[in-house]
Scaffold this active site. Sequence first.
Site, PDB file in Angstrom:
ATOM      1  CD  GLU A  91      -3.052  -1.175   2.124  1.00  0.00           C
ATOM      2  OE1 GLU A  91      -2.841  -0.687   3.245  1.00  0.00           O
ATOM      3  OE2 GLU A  91      -4.142  -1.655   1.778  1.00  0.00           O
ATOM      4  CG  ASP A 116      -7.823  -5.488   4.630  1.00  0.00           C
ATOM      5  OD1 ASP A 116      -7.310  -5.823   5.710  1.00  0.00           O
ATOM      6  OD2 ASP A 116      -7.924  -4.300   4.263  1.00  0.00           O
ATOM      7  CD  GLU A 121     -10.109  -1.635   7.929  1.00  0.00           C
ATOM      8  OE1 GLU A 121      -9.180  -2.228   8.507  1.00  0.00           O
ATOM      9  OE2 GLU A 121      -9.980  -1.086   6.825  1.00  0.00           O
TER      10      GLU A 121
HETATM   11  C1  GCU Z   1      -6.293  -2.393   5.686  1.00  0.00           C
HETATM   12  C2  GCU Z   1      -6.652  -1.106   6.347  1.00  0.00           C
HETATM   13  C3  GCU Z   1      -5.513  -0.149   6.328  1.00  0.00           C
HETATM   14  C4  GCU Z   1      -4.263  -0.820   6.883  1.00  0.00           C
HETATM   15  C5  GCU Z   1      -3.972  -2.080   6.118  1.00  0.00           C
HETATM   16  C6  GCU Z   1      -2.812  -2.888   6.686  1.00  0.00           C
HETATM   17  O1  GCU Z   1      -6.204  -2.199   4.314  1.00  0.00           O
HETATM   18  O2  GCU Z   1      -7.774  -0.540   5.718  1.00  0.00           O
HETATM   19  O3  GCU Z   1      -5.876   0.963   7.095  1.00  0.00           O
HETATM   20  O4  GCU Z   1      -3.183   0.029   6.816  1.00  0.00           O
HETATM   21  O5  GCU Z   1      -5.083  -2.906   6.167  1.00  0.00           O
HETATM   22  O6  GCU Z   1      -3.089  -3.900   7.306  1.00  0.00           O
HETATM   23  O7  GCU Z   1      -1.663  -2.548   6.502  1.00  0.00           O
END
Ligand code: GCU
Length: 688
Positions: free
Chosen positions: A295, A374, A402
């Site tokens: 990410e 996720d 979440e």
């Molecule tokens: C999910 C979550 C993010 C988090 C990511 C992770 O995508 O929405 O906020 O950073 O997981 O586990 O790194």
Amino acid sequence: KNNGYDAWLRYDKVKDDGLASQYREWTAEIVASEAAVEGPVASAIKELQLALPRLIGQTPKLVEEKAASKRFLAIGTLNSFSYVEEAVQGPIAALNDDEGYLLKTITAADCSYLVVTGKTERAVLYGVFHLLRLMAQGESIQSLQLAEQPKYRLRMINHWDNMDGSIERGYAGRSIFYRNNELLVDSPRIVDYARLMASIGINGIAINNVNVHRAETFLITDKLLPQVAQFAAIFRSYGIKLFLSVNYAATIELGEVDTADPLDPRVQEWWKQKAEQIYSVIPDFGGFVVKADSENRPGPFTYNRDHADGANMLGEALKPYGGLVLWRCFVYDCHQDWRDRSTDRARAAYDHFKPLDGRFLDNVILQIKNGPMDFQVREPVSPLFGAMPNTNAVMEFQITQEYTGQQRHVCFLIPQWKEVLEFDTKVKGDGSTVKEIAAGSIHPYAHSGITAVTNVGDDDNWTGHHLAQANLYGYGRLLWNPELSSEQIAEEWVRITFPDSDAVQQLLVKFLLESWSIYESYTSPLGVGWMVTPHYHYGPDIDGYEYSKWGTYHFADHKGIGVNRTVASGTGYTSQYEPEHAARYESLETCPDELLLFFHHVPYTHVLHSGKTVIQHIYDTHFAGVERVEYWIERWKELAGEVDEQRFAHISGRLQEQLENSKEWRDIVNTYFFRKSGIADEKGRTIY
Ligand code: GCU
């Protein structure tokens, strides 16, 4: 302080007079030679001094040597006693673990005593919390013989807290650790937090978000380390090691080396010095949690290196001190083209990491999310778990809700985690359950265990929703003993957290146990996942992620829905499982209903094993889910007067919100699929 602050450490007055006097007799005097030295035993004694007056209205008298009374409590590590050794040596020797403890009533010639002991101070602390839990539940302590040890060695918590005080995916207020880029070292909450965590056996806590932004990059520098060390000292006295999430590109971010190439000697040297510096102020520092090449976070890919290169570079640096690297496997293409149906996010972790098996150092542990996507309300178990026999692994769960109602909805997650733990991967034949793999008993891992993203913030009750405390409590209990049933855990939690009342007990336990399936029923159907408001992940938005770069699709059209992940005609994801599961998921005949749309794209008229069509299942579950929320709201009202007003009102308010939101889910999901499919509800209910 509100009525949720003490959480499960309330120590409400014991109502039963007989039991209260029994407890008084055994605890009037406590022999504890280690009480004066700062450490987990001292913390255990403090806990008894706090708890006993509340439970039984009596302050214990501390003595160092053998007590005068005929009955007393003896607390300390095995080495600290001279007179109890024989009776306890056998059972303690039988424990193959440093954290295991013994609670045993011993009758000697002139007295009887209850001993709480173990090989380490931490073990003693866990034993004392066990004893207090027995009293809080109203159990007799008259003749105890309990030896317990944890199933998992690493029992961790991950905070996603940022230094500005915000919490990524936090639903319970602001951070307990930071405010305005300062560390809240004087906050009394930290001690209370450590107590709560130790009471459920947590032994490692990472105190900052895996997304390490600029401010948090400085946590490992001179500027902030002394304060981090203050948190570590508090944790230490409760047997908890502190971990930090680190920025993979810290060398660059801090302006000290112009690269983060893991094979560059300057980078290696920088991290070695960093480790030395950290251990000079935190001698028992746990290690680093790392989100790299995930990410948009930096990582070794920039330098054409792989995850093993990156993780091992950090592993080398921490190795001399026994530190660990928890390297996250949440790695996938988050810039995907939705037009491309061959790229499958579910495949990503396995595809990235499996080929690297055997390349990681001994002190590197892969941190693998429970599912391939996720933390959805329903996902299959990640096929990566158990697939790398020569690489340490921990499982990562998400306590913070979440995708499961954000602590506005009741969703007791223990049943979900238990399903994951009981999943038999078959990697080494029958019995290769996730539960055993995480314990390091299928592949002999040097390090293994379980971690989870916590649901804690600075709300008075820690978790936003009072009932969300059950997830945090249950998480710890499950890690100690995964053989506990969801029901046992729920019962235990309710008994020590709510007033001693049969009505409360029965109702809340039932409600908790049903809550995950209720949530699942009115949200995304049959394992397909997502359908949430983008970014916030609260409330329905069926196509919110459908044409986005995140790789999270349902592919609904007028004929059908689901993601074809078969080998025969789809993305081939099913092949990542052992043959037995691969075949089971691959075939429509054997794929379990609850995961059908995760693995297959089917027409709305496809008939499930349940006998219903997919479309009718969607309608039925969505109506039923809301009806169950309504049912539980009515039932909850029965507890007016049984539960203190504050918690009663708070929970009532949240239930109302859950109801409103569940109706949104129901109506939007049903309407969407009615419009797509043109198929009416058999029962003619209102769809818009
Ligand atoms: C999910 C979550 C993010 C988090 C990511 C992770 O995508 O929405 O906020 O950073 O997981 O586990 O790194």
